[in-house]
Design an enzyme around this catalytic site. Structure first.
Site, PDB file in Angstrom:
ATOM      1  N   MET A   1      45.399  27.900  33.313  1.00  0.00           N
ATOM      2  CA  MET A   1      43.978  28.035  33.470  1.00  0.00           C
ATOM      3  C   MET A   1      43.350  28.978  32.478  1.00  0.00           C
ATOM      4  O   MET A   1      42.233  28.743  32.088  1.00  0.00           O
ATOM      5  CB  MET A   1      43.639  28.421  34.890  1.00  0.00           C
ATOM      6  N   PRO A   2      43.998  30.031  32.001  1.00  0.00           N
ATOM      7  CA  PRO A   2      43.287  30.868  31.037  1.00  0.00           C
ATOM      8  C   PRO A   2      43.335  30.283  29.627  1.00  0.00           C
ATOM      9  O   PRO A   2      44.279  29.593  29.255  1.00  0.00           O
ATOM     10  CB  PRO A   2      44.024  32.205  31.090  1.00  0.00           C
ATOM     11  N   LEU A   3      42.286  30.570  28.893  1.00  0.00           N
ATOM     12  CA  LEU A   3      42.239  30.300  27.463  1.00  0.00           C
ATOM     13  C   LEU A   3      42.101  31.664  26.799  1.00  0.00           C
ATOM     14  O   LEU A   3      41.147  32.396  27.075  1.00  0.00           O
ATOM     15  CB  LEU A   3      41.062  29.403  27.101  1.00  0.00           C
ATOM     16  N   ASP A  38      51.394  28.163  31.690  1.00  0.00           N
ATOM     17  CA  ASP A  38      49.947  28.030  31.490  1.00  0.00           C
ATOM     18  C   ASP A  38      49.586  28.937  30.318  1.00  0.00           C
ATOM     19  O   ASP A  38      49.075  30.030  30.493  1.00  0.00           O
ATOM     20  CB  ASP A  38      49.209  28.429  32.766  1.00  0.00           C
ATOM     21  N   THR A  72      39.250  33.549  28.948  1.00  0.00           N
ATOM     22  CA  THR A  72      38.431  32.760  29.863  1.00  0.00           C
ATOM     23  C   THR A  72      39.365  32.293  30.971  1.00  0.00           C
ATOM     24  O   THR A  72      40.428  31.718  30.696  1.00  0.00           O
ATOM     25  CB  THR A  72      37.802  31.558  29.136  1.00  0.00           C
TER      26      THR A  72
END
Length: 126
Positions: A1-3, A38, A72
């Site tokens: 989920m994080p960028l 992720d 993010t």
């Protein structure tokens, strides 16, 4: 989920850049409950005229080695979890590559789960 976006001055080795990414991932998985694998990161390097980090803002003495980490991620983590992450990342980078804690700028950008598509034109989290 994080960028994750990591910004720094040009000139560091590929090993240095890899260590930055590894330590960010390690801190996220150990403190922010980011799932294993992720890992989506972009590392960008800049010429001195294109990288501006105030050397004294908030009384923190920053050098030209400043690294900016912007992540993010899904909204919902409490302030204690975020503080634990900030410290874990600063400590990890200091230990592994000697980055001064003063030279780490972190920004978390929280978004709703429906703002992600990891491929195939599908909102996987909705």
């Amino acid at each position: 989920m994080p960028l994750v976006r990591i910004d720094l001055l040009a000139g560091q080795s590929s090993e240095y850049r890899s260590a930055l990414a590894d330590e960010v991932y390690k801190a996220m998985t150990s403190t922010l409950k980011v799932p294993e694998n992720d890992r989506f990161m972009v590392i960008s390097e800049y010429q001195p005229s294109d990288f501006i980090a105030d050397p004294t803002y908030l009384g923190i003495s920053r050098s030209r080695d400043c690294v900016i980490v912007q992540i993010t991620l899904n909204a919902g983590r409490d302030i204690d979890m975020k503080r634990t992450f900030y410290k874990a990342l600063a400590d990890g980078l200091h230990t592994r590559i000697g980055l001064r804690r003063e030279d780490l700028f972190i920004s978390l950008v929280e978004v709703a789960k429906e703002n992600w598509s990891f491929g195939n034109g599908i909102a996987q989290y909705t």
